[in-house]
Design an enzyme around this catalytic site. Structure first.
Site, PDB file in Angstrom:
ATOM      1  N   HIS A  86       5.544   5.893  -1.174  1.00 47.83           N
ATOM      2  CA  HIS A  86       6.314   4.686  -1.459  1.00 47.83           C
ATOM      3  C   HIS A  86       5.524   3.451  -1.020  1.00 47.83           C
ATOM      4  CE1 HIS A  86       7.159   5.477   2.759  1.00 47.83           C
ATOM      5  NE2 HIS A  86       7.367   4.169   2.883  1.00 47.83           N
TER       6      HIS A  86
ATOM      7  N   HIS B 115       0.854  -1.190   0.000  1.00 47.70           N
ATOM      8  CA  HIS B 115       0.000   0.000   0.000  1.00 47.70           C
ATOM      9  C   HIS B 115       0.891   1.241   0.000  1.00 47.70           C
ATOM     10  CE1 HIS B 115       1.151  -0.458   4.216  1.00 47.70           C
ATOM     11  NE2 HIS B 115       1.037   0.859   4.267  1.00 47.70           N
TER      12      HIS B 115
END
Length: 187
Positions: A129, A43
């Site tokens: 990220h 995620h």
């Protein structure tokens, strides 16, 4: 009882999670990290709430719902590998995204909605990220030049549609460990 945490994140589509898993299977041969993230847990964190009292959490859920109402989905492109922590023995190994005004706008709305609900959030610059692994355990020092391997593994741009923001709850005793509690659809 195990303490649980909550966070809001951009959901990575299932087919992209599987593609990243395939790449991570190859990366594991090059990069000896202690823990690799289960592909279902991939995620992009927007706001980490930590241990959230139920009233504050309920307020954040409502605020995020209002903030994301009418927001459109958007495309993200994965960019390159990188690390956080000491250069010679990184703490976090990640895959980042190319710059996205849409992602920045969604993050800002979620972040503001959570602070207005009373949460004290991390104030560091947002670095979108996907965490792939944690804790370098190699016998040798980590070498940043190895990060270029992503281009070899994924020569074509990895572009995908973002259509959901999710409130996740952490279960440290389970694998995968992130349970979706509330899903916000981006139209």
């Amino acid at each position: 009882m195990q303490q649980t945490h909550f966070f809001f994140a951009v959901k990575i589509p299932e087919e992209i999670k599987l593609l990243i898993k395939e790449k991570c299977d190859k990366l594991k041969e090059i990069f000896p990290f202690s823990t690799w993230v289960h592909h279902e847990d991939l995620h992009i964190t927007l706001a980490f709430l930590g241990n959230a009292p139920s009233e504050k959490l309920s307020n954040a859920v409502g605020n995020v719902n209002a903030a994301l109402s009418g927001r459109n989905g958007f495309y993200l492109e994965m960019n390159k590998l990188g690390t956080f922590g000491k250069e010679e023995s990184p703490r976090i190994f990640w895959l980042d995204t190319k710059e996205s005004n849409e992602l920045e706008a969604v993050r800002k709305k979620v972040f503001t909605a959570c602070t207005e609900a009373g949460f004290q959030l991390e104030t560091r610059h947002f670095k979108p990220h996907i965490t792939l692994a944690r804790k370098w355990k190699g016998d040798q020092h980590f070498h940043k030049k190895l990060l270029d391997v992503w281009i070899e593994l994924q020569p074509e741009p990895l572009l995908f549609n973002i259509s959901e923001v999710v409130l996740y709850q952490t279960h440290l005793d389970k694998t995968p460990k992130y349970e979706p509690k509330k899903i916000y659809l981006l139209e």
